[in-house]
Design an enzyme around this catalytic site. Structure first.
Site, PDB file in Angstrom:
ATOM      1  N   LYS A   1      36.669  30.124  39.053  1.00 43.66           N
ATOM      2  CA  LYS A   1      35.886  31.344  38.805  1.00 43.66           C
ATOM      3  C   LYS A   1      34.804  31.000  37.799  1.00 43.66           C
ATOM      4  CE  LYS A   1      35.973  35.758  39.976  1.00 43.66           C
ATOM      5  NZ  LYS A   1      36.562  36.404  41.166  1.00 43.66           N
TER       6      LYS A   1
ATOM      7  N   ASP B   1      31.001  38.170  42.924  1.00 45.00           N
ATOM      8  CA  ASP B   1      32.007  39.023  42.273  1.00 45.00           C
ATOM      9  C   ASP B   1      31.183  40.150  41.625  1.00 45.00           C
ATOM     10  OD1 ASP B   1      35.093  38.964  41.501  1.00 45.00           O
ATOM     11  OD2 ASP B   1      34.059  39.600  39.687  1.00 45.00           O
TER      12      ASP B   1
HETATM   13  P1  NDP Z   1      30.188  45.157  42.308  1.00 48.96           P
HETATM   14  O1  NDP Z   1      29.354  44.584  41.249  1.00 48.96           O
HETATM   15  O2  NDP Z   1      29.620  45.294  43.682  1.00 48.96           O
HETATM   16  O3  NDP Z   1      30.718  46.601  41.886  1.00 48.96           O
HETATM   17  C1  NDP Z   1      31.459  46.760  40.722  1.00 48.96           C
HETATM   18  C2  NDP Z   1      31.818  48.227  40.579  1.00 48.96           C
HETATM   19  O4  NDP Z   1      32.789  48.362  39.553  1.00 48.96           O
HETATM   20  C3  NDP Z   1      30.634  49.064  40.162  1.00 48.96           C
HETATM   21  O5  NDP Z   1      30.789  50.351  40.661  1.00 48.96           O
HETATM   22  C4  NDP Z   1      30.746  49.035  38.639  1.00 48.96           C
HETATM   23  O6  NDP Z   1      30.120  50.116  37.976  1.00 48.96           O
HETATM   24  C5  NDP Z   1      32.240  49.123  38.460  1.00 48.96           C
HETATM   25  N1  NDP Z   1      32.605  48.508  37.188  1.00 48.96           N
HETATM   26  C6  NDP Z   1      32.366  47.241  36.797  1.00 48.96           C
HETATM   27  N2  NDP Z   1      32.780  47.037  35.553  1.00 48.96           N
HETATM   28  C7  NDP Z   1      33.284  48.208  35.150  1.00 48.96           C
HETATM   29  C8  NDP Z   1      33.874  48.632  33.954  1.00 48.96           C
HETATM   30  N3  NDP Z   1      34.032  47.792  32.915  1.00 48.96           N
HETATM   31  N4  NDP Z   1      34.322  49.925  33.890  1.00 48.96           N
HETATM   32  C9  NDP Z   1      34.157  50.780  34.942  1.00 48.96           C
HETATM   33  N5  NDP Z   1      33.594  50.415  36.098  1.00 48.96           N
HETATM   34  C10 NDP Z   1      33.178  49.162  36.203  1.00 48.96           C
HETATM   35  O7  NDP Z   1      31.516  44.287  42.325  1.00 48.96           O
HETATM   36  P2  NDP Z   1      32.619  44.139  43.479  1.00 48.96           P
HETATM   37  O8  NDP Z   1      32.754  45.397  44.246  1.00 48.96           O
HETATM   38  O9  NDP Z   1      32.347  42.889  44.194  1.00 48.96           O
HETATM   39  O10 NDP Z   1      33.935  43.887  42.598  1.00 48.96           O
HETATM   40  C11 NDP Z   1      34.820  44.938  42.217  1.00 48.96           C
HETATM   41  C12 NDP Z   1      36.181  44.348  41.899  1.00 48.96           C
HETATM   42  O11 NDP Z   1      36.693  43.670  43.046  1.00 48.96           O
HETATM   43  C13 NDP Z   1      36.197  43.307  40.772  1.00 48.96           C
HETATM   44  O12 NDP Z   1      37.424  43.422  40.077  1.00 48.96           O
HETATM   45  C14 NDP Z   1      36.173  41.984  41.524  1.00 48.96           C
HETATM   46  O13 NDP Z   1      36.714  40.936  40.773  1.00 48.96           O
HETATM   47  C15 NDP Z   1      37.059  42.335  42.714  1.00 48.96           C
HETATM   48  N6  NDP Z   1      36.921  41.493  43.902  1.00 48.96           N
HETATM   49  C16 NDP Z   1      35.713  41.304  44.502  1.00 48.96           C
HETATM   50  C17 NDP Z   1      35.631  40.532  45.640  1.00 48.96           C
HETATM   51  C18 NDP Z   1      34.359  40.364  46.401  1.00 48.96           C
HETATM   52  O14 NDP Z   1      34.394  39.739  47.448  1.00 48.96           O
HETATM   53  N7  NDP Z   1      33.248  40.890  45.941  1.00 48.96           N
HETATM   54  C19 NDP Z   1      36.812  39.850  46.188  1.00 48.96           C
HETATM   55  C20 NDP Z   1      38.048  40.181  45.523  1.00 48.96           C
HETATM   56  C21 NDP Z   1      38.069  40.966  44.410  1.00 48.96           C
HETATM   57  P3  NDP Z   1      28.774  49.860  37.134  1.00 48.96           P
HETATM   58  O15 NDP Z   1      27.703  49.695  38.158  1.00 48.96           O
HETATM   59  O16 NDP Z   1      28.620  51.079  36.286  1.00 48.96           O
HETATM   60  O17 NDP Z   1      28.996  48.619  36.316  1.00 48.96           O
HETATM   61  O1  2IT Z   2      37.986  37.621  43.393  1.00 50.19           O
HETATM   62  C1  2IT Z   2      37.663  37.134  44.488  1.00 50.19           C
HETATM   63  O2  2IT Z   2      38.501  36.758  45.320  1.00 50.19           O
HETATM   64  C2  2IT Z   2      36.229  37.028  44.798  1.00 50.19           C
HETATM   65  N1  2IT Z   2      35.407  37.451  44.007  1.00 50.19           N
HETATM   66  C3  2IT Z   2      35.784  36.346  46.065  1.00 50.19           C
HETATM   67  C4  2IT Z   2      35.792  34.863  45.917  1.00 50.19           C
HETATM   68  C5  2IT Z   2      35.227  34.095  47.072  1.00 50.19           C
HETATM   69  O3  2IT Z   2      35.160  32.865  46.912  1.00 50.19           O
HETATM   70  O4  2IT Z   2      34.883  34.660  48.095  1.00 50.19           O
END
Ligand code: NDP
Ligand code: 2IT
Length: 447
Positions: free
Chosen positions: A126, A166
């Site tokens: 990561k 992420d």
């Molecule tokens: P994005 O940046 O697309 O969206 C993040 C969302 O979470 C936004 O709505 C953001 O709001 C909110 N957020 C972030 N930080 C905070 C905080 N401290 N408190 C409240 N809200 C918060 O990210 P993703 O959708 O990609 O990721 C969301 C989660 O999913 C994370 O935990 C990530 O690690 C996990 N994840 C993502 C994957 C992927 O493929 N993208 C895969 C597996 C897990 P704001 O805009 O106000 O910051």
């Molecule tokens: O937390 C996660 O699994 C991710 N942000 C996606 C990682 C990836 O390599 O697609």
């Protein structure tokens, strides 16, 4: 047994004293995996878990960049290469002001188990930066990404380490990162995933994490002959994962009543349908606006400033924002309101107290390392397509994603079913994830 776990944690804590998120992630694994190690002769006396909590490599670097006014800024960049016993390091990059070593080590540690569960040959890593993309122009994002990659490029490669997105890193950022890598190395390779469709990306990768989270919840519900049809669903976040979890839940006949961002949550009693979701996608992905703008467009909805959605009555909760966003009190409220299923789209969104409450109430609870693994699994499928120099159709990738989520669910059931028949998905995911990596580490010796 508790004494063994405590002694292990004491050693880990002494070495990583100022890393609360990392210690939280390790504690959860230790509690389920140490008893398993104790009852399985081959893992005894090999200090495998102690080796797994130490990153193979942790890289930290300066990222200087110039804003639109000509001012110079400096951020900190990281890449944690946690474990490569079963494949190249694989995992996302997070750009958020809260990013630090503790958060990235917890994410990298979780990623090792998650990637193992996907059945694909991927190690765990990561990275990211404390850079805050909010309010930055496209040009500023580009300059930051180029600067970040001008150091990261020497540590990654299609057979070494393959980053992805992420929080704060989506297709736009992956584009700028990929462009810089390609120029510096003079190579077009599958060094990043989450790429655009015309330059090496995979269909369904944008959807995969959210879809997979819902597929996993569906698998859990099916063990009791239940489904998403007619269910009320609360979702947190409004980014990539939240958007596609909402899309799939709606497609399966559920009503999604909430979405959120760090400023608060919106409640729409009529449900967020396809058209409203299209508005959210445009708002969040193109205009980069705030969630409260939803109520200007749909006045029957309500915005709750500074709050999380867990007080709303629902059948299924999908936390899709960030770590520790759902605490013990939230969990108790959800349970009291009749929630029967929690599937984590985010990484470690539920605190240990929340998880204990879900387990005590014997409701379905899927930890992110199982339920959100669809994202990285589809990244693995993107890597395969890049190596084959070939693209699969939407249907082919979606079918493979479903199959992988089914397989992860089966493994959780295999390793996590308690004597009373309750499926402890935390235990199941931790042990199943551990076994594959541990066996590879045993086979390869002390390296
Ligand atoms: P994005 O940046 O697309 O969206 C993040 C969302 O979470 C936004 O709505 C953001 O709001 C909110 N957020 C972030 N930080 C905070 C905080 N401290 N408190 C409240 N809200 C918060 O990210 P993703 O959708 O990609 O990721 C969301 C989660 O999913 C994370 O935990 C990530 O690690 C996990 N994840 C993502 C994957 C992927 O493929 N993208 C895969 C597996 C897990 P704001 O805009 O106000 O910051
Ligand atoms: O937390 C996660 O699994 C991710 N942000 C996606 C990682 C990836 O390599 O697609």
């Amino acid at each position: 047994m508790q004494a063994k776990i405590d002694a292990f944690m004491e050693e880990v804590r002494a070495r990583n004293a100022h890393e609360p998120e990392f210690l939280q992630a390790v504690q959860e694994v230790a509690e389920t995996v140490i008893p398993y190690i104790a009852s399985n002769e081959i893992y005894n006396g090999k200090n495998i878990l102690l080796r797994m909590v130490e990153p193979e490599r942790a890289i930290m670097f300066r990222v200087p960049w110039v804003d639109d006014k000509g001012e110079i800024h400096v951020n900190r960049g990281y890449r944690i290469q946690m474990n490569s016993a079963i494949g190249p390091y694989k995992g996302g990059l997070r750009f958020h002001p809260s990013v630090n070593l503790s958060i990235l080590k917890f994410l990298a540690f979780e990623q090792v188990f998650k990637n193992s569960l996907t059945t694909l040959p991927m190690g765990g890593g990561k990275g990211g930066s404390d850079f805050d993309p909010k309010g930055k122009s496209d040009d500023e994002i580009m300059r930051f990404c180029h600067s970040f990659m001008s150091e990261l490029f020497r540590h990654i490669g299609p057979n070494t380490d393959v980053p992805a997105g992420d929080i704060g890193v989506g297709t736009r950022e992956i584009g700028y990162l990929f462009g810089k890598y390609r120029r510096m190395k003079n190579e077009f390779t599958g060094v990043l995933t989450g790429k655009g469709i015309t330059w090496g990306g995979s269909l369904i990768r944008p959807e995969a994490t959210g879809y997979g989270t819902v597929y996993f919840a569906q698998n859990m519900l099916e063990t009791k002959g239940d489904s998403f049809k007619g269910k009320i669903v609360t979702v947190s976040g409004s980014g990539n994962v939240a958007q596609y979890a909402t899309e799939k839940a709606v497609q399966l006949g559920a009503k999604v009543i909430t979405l959120s961002d760090s400023s608060g949550y919106i409640y729409d009693k009529d449900g967020i349908d396809k058209e409203k979701l299209a508005f959210i996608m445009e708002l969040k992905n193109e205009r980069r606006g705030r969630i409260n703008e939803y109520v200007d467009k749909y006045p029957s909805a309500v915005f709750h400033k500074g709050k999380t959605p867990w007080g709303e009555k629902c059948d299924i909760a999908l936390p899709c924002a960030t770590q520790n966003e759902l605490n013990g009190d939230d969990a108790k409220t959800l349970i009291a309101n009749g929630c029967v299923c929690v599937s984590e789209g985010a990484n470690m969104p539920s605190t240990p107290e929340a998880i204990a409450a879900f387990h005590d109430a014997k409701i379905f609870f899927a930890p992110g390392k199982a339920s959100n693994a669809g994202g990285v699994a589809t990244s693995g499928l993107e890597m395969t397509q890049n190596s084959l120099r070939f693209n699969w159709t939407r249907e082919e990738v979606d079918e493979k994603l479903k199959q992988i989520m089914n397989d992860i669910h089966k493994k959780c059931v295999q390793y996590g079913t308690d004597d009373n028949g309750y499926i402890d998905y935390v235990k199941g995911a931790n042990i199943a994830g551990f076994v594959k990596v541990a066996d590879a580490m045993l086979a390869q010796g002390v390296v």
